[in-house]
Design a protein around this motif. Structure first.
Motif, short mmCIF file in Angstrom:
data_model
loop_
_atom_site.label_atom_id
_atom_site.label_comp_id
_atom_site.label_asym_id
_atom_site.label_seq_id
_atom_site.Cartn_x
_atom_site.Cartn_y
_atom_site.Cartn_z
N VAL A 62 6.04 16.41 14.30
CA VAL A 62 4.94 16.20 13.41
C VAL A 62 4.87 14.67 13.45
CG1 VAL A 62 5.16 18.23 12.11
CG2 VAL A 62 6.36 16.11 11.46
N LEU A 63 3.63 14.23 13.23
CA LEU A 63 3.37 12.85 13.15
C LEU A 63 2.94 12.54 11.45
CD1 LEU A 63 0.72 12.25 15.96
CD2 LEU A 63 3.02 11.64 15.83
N LEU A 64 3.75 11.43 11.05
CA LEU A 64 3.64 10.88 9.65
C LEU A 64 3.15 9.43 9.76
CD1 LEU A 64 6.43 13.12 8.19
CD2 LEU A 64 3.87 13.59 8.03
N THR A 65 2.92 8.84 8.71
CA THR A 65 3.04 7.59 8.20
C THR A 65 4.01 6.94 7.25
OG1 THR A 65 1.59 7.92 6.34
CG2 THR A 65 0.50 7.76 8.57
N ARG A 66 4.32 5.83 7.33
CA ARG A 66 5.22 4.97 6.37
C ARG A 66 4.52 3.88 5.86
NH1 ARG A 66 11.15 5.26 7.48
NH2 ARG A 66 10.46 4.43 9.76
N ASP A 78 11.78 2.57 -4.49
CA ASP A 78 12.46 1.25 -3.88
C ASP A 78 12.13 1.48 -2.17
OD1 ASP A 78 12.72 -1.54 -3.84
OD2 ASP A 78 14.79 -1.17 -3.95
N ASP A 79 11.16 1.93 -1.91
CA ASP A 79 11.24 2.25 -0.37
C ASP A 79 9.79 2.45 0.01
OD1 ASP A 79 11.81 2.52 2.34
OD2 ASP A 79 13.29 4.09 2.00
N LEU A 80 9.45 2.41 1.37
CA LEU A 80 8.02 2.64 1.81
C LEU A 80 8.07 4.45 1.68
CD1 LEU A 80 7.82 0.47 4.88
CD2 LEU A 80 6.87 -0.10 2.81
N LEU A 81 6.80 4.82 1.37
CA LEU A 81 6.41 6.05 1.08
C LEU A 81 6.02 6.83 2.64
CD1 LEU A 81 6.94 7.61 -1.46
CD2 LEU A 81 4.19 7.66 -1.57
N ILE A 82 6.56 7.81 2.81
CA ILE A 82 6.50 8.80 4.22
C ILE A 82 5.31 9.79 3.64
CG2 ILE A 82 7.35 10.15 5.95
CD1 ILE A 82 10.00 8.75 5.49
N GLU A 83 4.22 9.48 4.46
CA GLU A 83 3.00 10.67 3.92
C GLU A 83 2.41 11.15 5.23
OE1 GLU A 83 0.32 8.80 1.27
OE2 GLU A 83 1.69 6.90 1.28
N GLY A 148 -3.87 1.92 10.62
CA GLY A 148 -4.75 1.59 9.49
C GLY A 148 -5.67 0.42 9.68
N LEU A 149 -6.55 0.29 8.73
CA LEU A 149 -7.33 -1.13 8.84
C LEU A 149 -6.84 -2.07 7.87
CD1 LEU A 149 -10.55 0.98 8.32
CD2 LEU A 149 -9.48 0.22 10.45
N ALA A 150 -6.56 -2.92 8.43
CA ALA A 150 -5.93 -4.31 7.78
C ALA A 150 -6.93 -4.83 6.54
CB ALA A 150 -5.61 -5.64 8.49
N GLU A 151 -8.38 -4.84 6.84
CA GLU A 151 -9.28 -5.26 5.81
C GLU A 151 -9.14 -4.26 4.53
OE1 GLU A 151 -11.67 -3.20 8.98
OE2 GLU A 151 -10.05 -4.39 8.90
N GLU A 152 -8.66 -3.19 4.90
CA GLU A 152 -8.54 -2.27 3.63
C GLU A 152 -7.21 -2.52 3.06
OE1 GLU A 152 -9.58 1.56 4.61
OE2 GLU A 152 -11.74 1.04 4.98
N GLY A 153 -6.42 -3.29 3.49
CA GLY A 153 -4.90 -3.55 3.05
C GLY A 153 -3.93 -2.75 3.46
N GLU A 154 -4.31 -1.79 4.58
CA GLU A 154 -3.47 -0.78 5.09
C GLU A 154 -2.64 -1.44 6.23
OE1 GLU A 154 -5.93 3.35 4.89
OE2 GLU A 154 -6.25 1.94 6.68
N ASP A 155 -1.14 -1.12 6.34
CA ASP A 155 -0.13 -1.73 7.01
C ASP A 155 0.79 -0.51 7.25
OD1 ASP A 155 1.64 -3.39 8.44
OD2 ASP A 155 2.56 -4.16 6.44
N ILE A 156 0.26 0.29 8.14
CA ILE A 156 1.04 1.70 8.24
C ILE A 156 1.69 1.82 9.54
CG2 ILE A 156 0.48 4.21 8.66
CD1 ILE A 156 -2.18 3.51 7.03
N GLU A 157 2.96 2.29 9.39
CA GLU A 157 3.89 2.47 10.49
C GLU A 157 3.64 4.07 10.89
OE1 GLU A 157 8.74 2.76 11.58
OE2 GLU A 157 7.96 2.02 9.82
#
Length: 195
Positions: A62-66, A78-83, A148-157
């Motif tokens: 599966v593909l997820l984001t962090r 205290d970690d990035l959220l996996i979603e 994601g879109l940096a202009e929306e504040g997204e910094d997604i792995e």
């Protein structure tokens, strides 16, 4: 008798319209015994959204984001959220919006997507209803890096995980996002053959 027959709204006050809309409402609720009870509730309206879990049957992945989520952080995570990839509808149809979100966040342009259900995620205070989707993916569907879109504040792995590994991460707390947990268990029950 409908729910409309059991609610009498008296006063709605806007508390904030900064990011989304926060209101407090005074209303009467007709209880099951027929008595009317005065209540006050705050509602946070951020619009409705959509979420999608891409899956690869052959690879059992599966593909997820962090990504960083401030509300989770201030509540002790205290970690990035996996979603699962997700986003607000912004006046678009759920399927149209989730296709765009998957391309922005994961870098994949999907073929067929399947809606599996809808759910209110926190109905005690948040008005949002999410539309849940699943879709197969292949390496050939990758059209960008995602993130994601940096202009929306997204910094997604972008993460590609085996379904069994992802479910183990739910069990040990590394995946703690409700929409993602719901989609992973749906996939385990209805998408992936036992193996």
């Amino acid at each position: 008798m409908t729910i409309h027959d059991r609610v009498r709204v008296h006063e709605v006050t806007l508390l904030s319209d900064n990011w989304y809309t926060l209101r407090t409402t005074a209303f009467d609720w007709r209880r099951n015994d027929g008595e009317w009870q005065r209540m006050h509730r705050e509602t946070y309206d951020r619009g409705n959204g959509a979420t999608l879990l891409p899956y690869h049957l052959g690879q059992r992945t599966v593909l997820l984001t962090r990504q960083f989520r401030y509300p989770a952080f201030v509540n002790g995570h205290d970690d990035l959220l996996i979603e699962a990839a997700a986003g607000l509808l912004d006046n678009a149809a759920p399927e149209e919006r989730i296709r765009a979100e998957v391309e922005e966040e994961l870098g994949y342009r999907l073929g067929t997507v399947q809606k599996v259900f809808e759910s209110f995620m926190s109905p005690g205070s948040v008005t949002e209803k999410l539309h849940f989707f699943v879709a197969p993916y292949e390496a050939s569907m990758r059209v960008g890096a995602g993130g994601g879109l940096a202009e929306e504040g997204e910094d997604i792995e972008v993460l590609e995980l085996g379904i069994d590994e992802a479910l183990a991460m739910v069990a040990d707390g590394r995946i703690a996002d409700a929409k993602t947990i719901m989609l992973l268990y749906h996939a385990k029950l209805h998408v992936f053959p036992p193996g």
